[in-house]
Design a protein around this motif. Structure first.
Motif, PDB file in Angstrom:
ATOM      1  N   THR A 334       0.804  -1.215   0.000  1.00 41.12           N
ATOM      2  CA  THR A 334       0.000   0.000   0.000  1.00 41.12           C
ATOM      3  C   THR A 334       0.839   1.267   0.000  1.00 41.12           C
ATOM      4  OG1 THR A 334      -0.140  -0.138   2.419  1.00 41.12           O
ATOM      5  CG2 THR A 334      -1.914  -1.148   1.151  1.00 41.12           C
ATOM      6  N   ASP A 335       2.135   1.172   0.332  1.00 45.24           N
ATOM      7  CA  ASP A 335       3.002   2.350   0.251  1.00 45.24           C
ATOM      8  C   ASP A 335       3.409   2.666  -1.183  1.00 45.24           C
ATOM      9  OD1 ASP A 335       2.969   3.143   2.811  1.00 45.24           O
ATOM     10  OD2 ASP A 335       4.979   2.486   3.346  1.00 45.24           O
ATOM     11  N   ALA A 336       3.050   1.807  -2.114  1.00 50.84           N
ATOM     12  CA  ALA A 336       3.396   2.055  -3.514  1.00 50.84           C
ATOM     13  C   ALA A 336       2.659   3.283  -4.030  1.00 50.84           C
ATOM     14  CB  ALA A 336       3.042   0.836  -4.370  1.00 50.84           C
ATOM     15  N   ILE A 337       3.175   3.857  -5.093  1.00 46.90           N
ATOM     16  CA  ILE A 337       2.501   4.998  -5.726  1.00 46.90           C
ATOM     17  C   ILE A 337       1.073   4.601  -6.074  1.00 46.90           C
ATOM     18  CG2 ILE A 337       2.533   6.541  -7.729  1.00 46.90           C
ATOM     19  CD1 ILE A 337       5.562   6.233  -7.763  1.00 46.90           C
ATOM     20  N   ASP A 338       0.156   5.533  -5.871  1.00 49.70           N
ATOM     21  CA  ASP A 338      -1.263   5.248  -6.060  1.00 49.70           C
ATOM     22  C   ASP A 338      -1.544   4.630  -7.428  1.00 49.70           C
ATOM     23  OD1 ASP A 338      -3.909   5.181  -5.372  1.00 49.70           O
ATOM     24  OD2 ASP A 338      -4.338   7.208  -6.082  1.00 49.70           O
ATOM     25  N   ALA A 339      -0.889   5.141  -8.459  1.00 50.31           N
ATOM     26  CA  ALA A 339      -1.156   4.659  -9.817  1.00 50.31           C
ATOM     27  C   ALA A 339      -0.633   3.252 -10.049  1.00 50.31           C
ATOM     28  CB  ALA A 339      -0.524   5.613 -10.842  1.00 50.31           C
ATOM     29  N   ASN A 340       0.260   2.780  -9.167  1.00 52.77           N
ATOM     30  CA  ASN A 340       0.846   1.454  -9.353  1.00 52.77           C
ATOM     31  C   ASN A 340       0.151   0.358  -8.550  1.00 52.77           C
ATOM     32  OD1 ASN A 340       2.731   2.631 -11.005  1.00 52.77           O
ATOM     33  ND2 ASN A 340       4.339   2.709  -9.456  1.00 52.77           N
ATOM     34  N   TYR A 341      -0.764   0.753  -7.656  1.00 58.49           N
ATOM     35  CA  TYR A 341      -1.424  -0.278  -6.845  1.00 58.49           C
ATOM     36  C   TYR A 341      -2.894   0.044  -6.584  1.00 58.49           C
ATOM     37  CZ  TYR A 341      -2.478  -3.408  -2.951  1.00 58.49           C
ATOM     38  OH  TYR A 341      -3.056  -4.353  -2.148  1.00 58.49           O
ATOM     39  N   ALA A 342      -3.155   1.089  -5.825  1.00 59.66           N
ATOM     40  CA  ALA A 342      -4.523   1.344  -5.377  1.00 59.66           C
ATOM     41  C   ALA A 342      -5.466   1.680  -6.531  1.00 59.66           C
ATOM     42  CB  ALA A 342      -4.528   2.472  -4.344  1.00 59.66           C
ATOM     43  N   THR A 343      -5.050   2.582  -7.427  1.00 59.08           N
ATOM     44  CA  THR A 343      -5.933   2.999  -8.515  1.00 59.08           C
ATOM     45  C   THR A 343      -6.325   1.847  -9.436  1.00 59.08           C
ATOM     46  OG1 THR A 343      -5.117   5.277  -8.464  1.00 59.08           O
ATOM     47  CG2 THR A 343      -6.148   4.527 -10.507  1.00 59.08           C
ATOM     48  N   PRO A 344      -5.378   1.008  -9.914  1.00 58.67           N
ATOM     49  CA  PRO A 344      -5.801  -0.123 -10.761  1.00 58.67           C
ATOM     50  C   PRO A 344      -6.772  -1.071 -10.056  1.00 58.67           C
ATOM     51  CG  PRO A 344      -3.428   0.207 -10.927  1.00 58.67           C
ATOM     52  CD  PRO A 344      -3.911   1.081  -9.812  1.00 58.67           C
ATOM     53  N   LEU A 345      -6.597  -1.267  -8.753  1.00 60.48           N
ATOM     54  CA  LEU A 345      -7.518  -2.148  -8.042  1.00 60.48           C
ATOM     55  C   LEU A 345      -8.891  -1.513  -7.905  1.00 60.48           C
ATOM     56  CD1 LEU A 345      -5.267  -3.621  -5.193  1.00 60.48           C
ATOM     57  CD2 LEU A 345      -5.942  -4.688  -7.342  1.00 60.48           C
ATOM     58  N   ARG A 346      -8.925  -0.232  -7.568  1.00 58.22           N
ATOM     59  CA  ARG A 346     -10.217   0.451  -7.460  1.00 58.22           C
ATOM     60  C   ARG A 346     -10.936   0.497  -8.788  1.00 58.22           C
ATOM     61  NH1 ARG A 346      -7.573   5.009  -3.869  1.00 58.22           N
ATOM     62  NH2 ARG A 346      -7.989   4.227  -1.783  1.00 58.22           N
ATOM     63  N   ASP A 347     -10.186   0.652  -9.861  1.00 54.21           N
ATOM     64  CA  ASP A 347     -10.808   0.656 -11.189  1.00 54.21           C
ATOM     65  C   ASP A 347     -11.493  -0.675 -11.496  1.00 54.21           C
ATOM     66  OD1 ASP A 347      -9.954   3.220 -11.568  1.00 54.21           O
ATOM     67  OD2 ASP A 347      -8.210   2.690 -12.789  1.00 54.21           O
ATOM     68  N   LYS A 348     -11.023  -1.745 -10.856  1.00 54.39           N
ATOM     69  CA  LYS A 348     -11.650  -3.060 -11.027  1.00 54.39           C
ATOM     70  C   LYS A 348     -12.778  -3.300 -10.028  1.00 54.39           C
ATOM     71  CE  LYS A 348      -7.346  -5.296 -12.602  1.00 54.39           C
ATOM     72  NZ  LYS A 348      -7.833  -5.830 -13.886  1.00 54.39           N
ATOM     73  N   GLY A 349     -13.076  -2.280  -9.188  1.00 55.98           N
ATOM     74  CA  GLY A 349     -14.119  -2.430  -8.187  1.00 55.98           C
ATOM     75  C   GLY A 349     -13.666  -3.170  -6.945  1.00 55.98           C
ATOM     76  N   GLU A 351     -11.934  -3.225  -3.220  1.00 57.86           N
ATOM     77  CA  GLU A 351     -11.620  -2.386  -2.062  1.00 57.86           C
ATOM     78  C   GLU A 351     -10.195  -2.652  -1.606  1.00 57.86           C
ATOM     79  OE1 GLU A 351     -14.799  -1.228   0.961  1.00 57.86           O
ATOM     80  OE2 GLU A 351     -15.334  -3.277   0.425  1.00 57.86           O
ATOM     81  N   VAL A 352      -9.443  -1.581  -1.372  1.00 55.67           N
ATOM     82  CA  VAL A 352      -8.063  -1.686  -0.914  1.00 55.67           C
ATOM     83  C   VAL A 352      -8.049  -1.521   0.599  1.00 55.67           C
ATOM     84  CG1 VAL A 352      -5.737  -0.774  -1.121  1.00 55.67           C
ATOM     85  CG2 VAL A 352      -7.269  -0.736  -3.095  1.00 55.67           C
ATOM     86  N   ILE A 353      -7.542  -2.538   1.303  1.00 54.24           N
ATOM     87  CA  ILE A 353      -7.572  -2.554   2.765  1.00 54.24           C
ATOM     88  C   ILE A 353      -6.134  -2.590   3.270  1.00 54.24           C
ATOM     89  CG2 ILE A 353      -8.431  -3.757   4.800  1.00 54.24           C
ATOM     90  CD1 ILE A 353     -10.487  -5.088   2.940  1.00 54.24           C
ATOM     91  N   LEU A 354      -5.824  -1.697   4.189  1.00 55.69           N
ATOM     92  CA  LEU A 354      -4.492  -1.626   4.776  1.00 55.69           C
ATOM     93  C   LEU A 354      -4.463  -2.391   6.080  1.00 55.69           C
ATOM     94  CD1 LEU A 354      -1.608  -0.535   5.045  1.00 55.69           C
ATOM     95  CD2 LEU A 354      -2.566   1.568   5.999  1.00 55.69           C
ATOM     96  N   ASP A 355      -3.561  -3.327   6.190  1.00 52.91           N
ATOM     97  CA  ASP A 355      -3.428  -4.142   7.393  1.00 52.91           C
ATOM     98  C   ASP A 355      -2.297  -3.577   8.248  1.00 52.91           C
ATOM     99  OD1 ASP A 355      -3.563  -6.055   9.262  1.00 52.91           O
ATOM    100  OD2 ASP A 355      -2.719  -7.670   8.050  1.00 52.91           O
ATOM    101  N   LEU A 356      -2.637  -3.107   9.444  1.00 48.98           N
ATOM    102  CA  LEU A 356      -1.651  -2.560  10.372  1.00 48.98           C
ATOM    103  C   LEU A 356      -1.567  -3.442  11.606  1.00 48.98           C
ATOM    104  CD1 LEU A 356      -2.412   1.272  10.318  1.00 48.98           C
ATOM    105  CD2 LEU A 356      -0.541   0.081   9.195  1.00 48.98           C
ATOM    106  N   LYS A 357      -0.426  -3.385  12.298  1.00 45.23           N
ATOM    107  CA  LYS A 357      -0.279  -4.096  13.553  1.00 45.23           C
ATOM    108  C   LYS A 357      -1.181  -3.466  14.613  1.00 45.23           C
ATOM    109  CE  LYS A 357       4.534  -5.472  12.778  1.00 45.23           C
ATOM    110  NZ  LYS A 357       5.917  -5.388  13.291  1.00 45.23           N
TER     111      LYS A 357
END
Length: 379
Positions: A334-349, A351-357
């Motif tokens: 999730t620390d990747a540039i938005d265009a390289n991870y979050a945006t392509p996933l959201r475009d596919k519908g 949900e991007v979930i961040l797992d924290l300790k």
């Protein structure tokens, strides 16, 4: 490894297998018979559908036909995995010999040849040669072609599709899947090649062509083998061992061990997990626990982008008509540039979930991809 150490290691593995068998018997789960192992392994290989793609491709060429076929090799690999033995070709060869010894003859319902045409056992060299020929072809990509019409009937069989087909075929039929939520993570995988140098890309680029060891030491390079370091042909990064694809990567320390620089690969896996349900937050006993089943995996050179590997796995899942609705990952993704991870996933519908300790339930800075406490949905 010396011969004596190899014998000791084999005895240790045998003792471990015996211990696991006793544990299963105490739990009321007897160790499967050779007939059950062969049936499960052959069913897995048949369901994967990889043999009809690979075998015709390997038949082209000169020389004597291979003594062991692709199906026999893959059944040996699957049977070896069912028995939870070490995933190396020596153990696969040993598994095939054990099946032949325990069964005597191949059952009438099976199409697997447990012996050579001259009724002799397979040798390790035959197993190794078949594996090398098959894997070399898969790395280059094998087109899925109808051998009668010549038409392309499916995507090209590459290393990721080969592994994921076998993974999909190994899932038992009685397990309910398809919830749409997937946990994604990466684990470092060490190369078989011994390190021959310590250097980074910039140092290698400034190294003279004749690999002068004195000059290498002047610019901070430690040389342990002739001809190293060098630039890898595939990606232009520093190649530091005889394994052409292994690269340096940072491996996070576990169990109190410090982080270290590891030469090898990054193995990314996607495991189906329980989807979001408010009843899980209150511990509703009527909800069953999800089995930990890997649905996709991909192997990358050490240090390559985790986000790109995650997108490849999502595409692999969608290629097999598996619906993905949620992607749970840690900050390596999730620390990747938005265009390289979050945006392509959201475009596919998705949900991007961040797992924290549990000790990090606060927002320290804004993330382009996702933010918030553990398992929080992104805005």
């Amino acid at each position: 490894m010396s011969y004596q150490r190899e014998i000791e290691e084999r005895r240790r593995r045998d003792a471990e297998l015996a211990r696991r068998s006793q544990q299963l018997r105490r739990q009321g789960r007897p160790r499967p018979s050779a007939l059950e192992i062969l049936a499960r392994a052959e069913a897995t290989v048949d369901r994967s559908g990889v043999v009809p793609i690979i075998e015709p491709h390997l038949r082209h060429g000169r020389g004597r036909p291979a003594e062991i076929g692709v199906k026999e090799l893959l059944v040996g690999i699957a049977a070896n995995a069912i028995q939870q033995r070490e995933a190396v070709l020596t153990e696969v060869h040993r598994t095939l010999l054990t099946l032949r010894r325990d069964l005597g003859v191949t059952p009438s319902w099976s199409t697997v040849r447990l012996v050579r045409p001259d009724n002799r056992d397979y040798t390790y060299d035959q197993v190794n040669n078949c594996w090398n020929r098959m894997w070399k072809a898969i790395e280059q990509g094998i087109p899925d072609i109808d051998r009668v019409t010549g038409e392309v009937v499916g995507p090209e069989l590459n290393t990721m599709r080969f592994c994921n087909r076998l993974l999909e075929a190994s899932v038992p039929n009685d397990i309910e899947l398809g919830h749409g939520a997937y946990s994604i993570d990466r684990t470092p995988f060490e190369s078989w090649g011994a390190r021959q140098a310590w250097a980074n890309k910039n140092q290698v680029e400034t190294l003279v062509d004749d690999h002068n060891d004195l000059y290498a030491e002047d610019i901070g390079i430690t040389v342990m083998g002739p001809g190293f370091p060098r630039l890898g042909e595939a990606d232009g990064r520093a190649q530091l061992s005889k394994d052409p694809d292994a690269r340096d990567q940072y491996a996070t320390g576990v169990n109190g061990q410090p982080s270290q620089l590891l030469l090898g690969y990054g193995l990314d896996i996607a495991v189906e997990t329980a989807d979001h349900d408010p009843r899980r937050e209150i511990g509703d006993p009527t909800l069953h626990r999800m089995p930990l089943i890997v649905r996709a995996m991909t192997l990358s050179r050490g240090g390559e982008s985790s986000a790109e590997a995650a997108l490849r796995m999502v595409e692999s899942l969608e290629e097999r008509n598996i619906v993905v609705t949620e992607a749970l990952a840690d900050r390596a993704y999730t620390d990747a540039i938005d265009a390289n991870y979050a945006t392509p996933l959201r475009d596919k519908g998705i949900e991007v979930i961040l797992d924290l300790k549990s000790t990090d339930h606060k927002v320290k800075r804004r993330y382009n991809g996702s933010t918030g406490p553990r398992n929080q949905r992104t805005p």
